[in-house]
Scaffold this motif. Sequence first.
Motif, PDB file in Angstrom:
ATOM      1  N   ARG A   4       0.753  -1.115   0.090  1.00 49.13           N
ATOM      2  CA  ARG A   4      -0.168   0.185  -0.011  1.00 49.13           C
ATOM      3  C   ARG A   4       0.871   1.259  -0.052  1.00 49.13           C
ATOM      4  NH1 ARG A   4      -1.826   2.738   4.502  1.00 49.13           N
ATOM      5  NH2 ARG A   4      -1.246   0.674   5.750  1.00 49.13           N
ATOM      6  N   LEU A   5       0.728   2.211  -0.850  1.00 43.60           N
ATOM      7  CA  LEU A   5       1.235   3.459  -0.958  1.00 43.60           C
ATOM      8  C   LEU A   5       0.594   4.613  -0.564  1.00 43.60           C
ATOM      9  CD1 LEU A   5       4.028   4.390  -3.331  1.00 43.60           C
ATOM     10  CD2 LEU A   5       2.373   5.948  -3.211  1.00 43.60           C
ATOM     11  N   GLN A   6       1.176   5.537   0.162  1.00 45.69           N
ATOM     12  CA  GLN A   6       0.144   6.618   0.395  1.00 45.69           C
ATOM     13  C   GLN A   6       1.288   7.713   0.917  1.00 45.69           C
ATOM     14  OE1 GLN A   6      -1.917   5.012   4.214  1.00 45.69           O
ATOM     15  NE2 GLN A   6      -0.630   6.387   5.361  1.00 45.69           N
ATOM     16  N   VAL A   7       0.750   8.858   0.753  1.00 44.40           N
ATOM     17  CA  VAL A   7       1.396  10.337   1.395  1.00 44.40           C
ATOM     18  C   VAL A   7       1.741   9.920   2.679  1.00 44.40           C
ATOM     19  CG1 VAL A   7       1.493  12.610   1.855  1.00 44.40           C
ATOM     20  CG2 VAL A   7       0.665  11.714  -0.399  1.00 44.40           C
ATOM     21  N   ILE A   8       2.930  10.219   3.378  1.00 39.20           N
ATOM     22  CA  ILE A   8       3.426  10.112   4.727  1.00 39.20           C
ATOM     23  C   ILE A   8       3.876  11.493   5.138  1.00 39.20           C
ATOM     24  CG2 ILE A   8       3.829   7.653   4.747  1.00 39.20           C
ATOM     25  CD1 ILE A   8       6.913   8.365   4.517  1.00 39.20           C
ATOM     26  N   GLU A  41       6.432  15.853  -2.250  1.00 40.14           N
ATOM     27  CA  GLU A  41       5.582  14.892  -1.342  1.00 40.14           C
ATOM     28  C   GLU A  41       6.345  13.532  -1.009  1.00 40.14           C
ATOM     29  OE1 GLU A  41       2.473  13.242  -3.405  1.00 40.14           O
ATOM     30  OE2 GLU A  41       1.281  15.160  -3.515  1.00 40.14           O
ATOM     31  N   LEU A  43       6.398   9.936   0.257  1.00 37.59           N
ATOM     32  CA  LEU A  43       5.578   8.682  -0.074  1.00 37.59           C
ATOM     33  C   LEU A  43       6.031   7.560   0.758  1.00 37.59           C
ATOM     34  CD1 LEU A  43       5.348   8.949  -4.069  1.00 37.59           C
ATOM     35  CD2 LEU A  43       3.932   9.947  -2.507  1.00 37.59           C
ATOM     36  N   TRP A  45       5.476   3.151   1.572  1.00 33.42           N
ATOM     37  CA  TRP A  45       5.054   1.893   0.997  1.00 33.42           C
ATOM     38  C   TRP A  45       4.768   1.382   2.386  1.00 33.42           C
ATOM     39  CZ3 TRP A  45       8.107   4.826  -2.019  1.00 33.42           C
ATOM     40  CH2 TRP A  45       7.962   4.620  -3.368  1.00 33.42           C
ATOM     41  N   TYR A  96      -0.368   5.679  -8.479  1.00 33.07           N
ATOM     42  CA  TYR A  96      -0.534   6.875  -7.447  1.00 33.07           C
ATOM     43  C   TYR A  96      -0.235   8.033  -8.364  1.00 33.07           C
ATOM     44  CZ  TYR A  96       0.053  10.591  -4.216  1.00 33.07           C
ATOM     45  OH  TYR A  96       0.025  11.876  -3.686  1.00 33.07           O
ATOM     46  N   ARG A 100      -2.273  11.099  -9.527  1.00 30.99           N
ATOM     47  CA  ARG A 100      -1.856  12.449  -9.041  1.00 30.99           C
ATOM     48  C   ARG A 100      -1.709  13.658 -10.297  1.00 30.99           C
ATOM     49  NH1 ARG A 100      -0.987  16.817  -7.099  1.00 30.99           N
ATOM     50  NH2 ARG A 100       0.358  17.294  -5.469  1.00 30.99           N
TER      51      ARG A 100
END
Length: 373
Positions: A4-8, A41, A43, A45, A96, A100
Motif C-alpha cells: 500500500r502506498l500513501q503520502v506520509i 511529497e 511517499l 510503502w 498513485y 496525481r
Amino acid sequence: MRLRLQVITREEHLAFVATRASVSHMQVPSWGEVKPDWRAESLGWFDGERLVGVGLVLLRPLPKVRRYLAYLPEGPVVDWYAADLVERWLDPMLAYLKRRGAFSVKMGPPVAVRRWSADAVKAAIADPAARRLGDVAPTTYEPAAAGVAERLRERGWRQAGAGAEDGFAAGQPRYVCQVPFGGRPLEDIRGGLNQQWRRNIKKADKAGVKVVRGGYEDLPVFYELYAETAGRDRFIPRPLPYFQRMWTALTAEDPDRMRLYLAHHDGDVLAAATMLTVGTHVWYSYGASTGRRREVQPNNAIQWRMMSDAHELGASVYDFRGITDTLDESDKLLGLLRFKAGAGGEAVEYLGEWDFPLNRVLHRALDLYMSRR
C-alpha cells in the motif's frame, strides 16, 4: 501482493531514513524545500501497518495544464533486489502518480553495477588503448544489478540518457567516485592518498593554509569563489539564493546535514566547499576556488579536512559525486577523475536514471524539448 502506498508525514519519512545506513540527500524531506519550482511529497510503502519504504517525489507542473513530471532523484528507498520489485513496489507508485496527474515518471535506482578500485582507475588512465572506463574490466561487479535492469525493461521503463558519452547526462551522475571508509582508521585512509595528494597537503600545511567551518553568513564568500570557478570552467552557476535556501532547509532538518568549509591563507579565502551528510554517507557537494595562489594547494587541504571530519562523524563512505567515464587525454574532465581517484576513491557505476511514460504524447514532447535545450 502489492504494498500500500500513501503520502506520509515528514516525521515518518525521517524516522525511516534514520533506520538506513545510506540514503541519498535528495531523498530526505528537506530536499523538496531546496527546489521551490517543484512540489514535493513524501511517499511511504506499507506492508500492513509497517512502513517498509519511502520516497521523495518532486512534481514539476507543465505550463498551462495540470500535468506533472514526477521525479524521484536517486530514489525511491525501496527493496530494489526484490523479485517482485515491479509488481509489489513500482506499480503502486505509478498508479498513485498517474492519479496525481503525472504524465511521466523519472527515478534513479541507487543500485551499483560495477566498481573500479583507485589502482584500477590509475591503470586505466595510463593505458593508451583504453578510451572509456566502461571498456575496462571492473574490480568488482554486482550481478544482481542486471536483474534489476531487466525487470525494469520488461515492465516498460527505459534508461534515460543511455547514449550520453561523458558520464554527465542530464539529471544525476551515473558514474561517481567514492572513498570507502568502512571502519578504516584515519591513517589508513591517509595512506590511500596518492603521492601528489600527500605532498600537496603537506605544502598547504607548511604554507599556513587554515581550513575552518563557516556558516550561513559565509555563503556570499563561498559564492564569490563559486562564480569565479563557473567562469573559469565554463558552466552556468546556480544563484546565491539557491545555496542560502539549501543551507536553511537542510540544517533545519539536521544541524549536520550541510556544512561549509573555507580555506584561508594570509587573510584571503582561496577555496570553499560544501559537505552533506545523511546517516553514514557523506558527500562533497559543491566546490569553489580562486586562481590566486594555487601553489599553496587549498583544494587538497580543504578536502582532507572534510574527509577527516567525515571520518570523525562515523562515515562509511566519502562520496566525491560525479565523474566522467572518458579516459581521453584531450578531455578536460579527465583531470577531475585524476583528482578524485588520487584521494583513494574508487569509481562506481550506477544503473542511472529511468523513465516511464504515463502519457506518451506529453512524454515525447518533453523529450523533444529537452533535446533542443
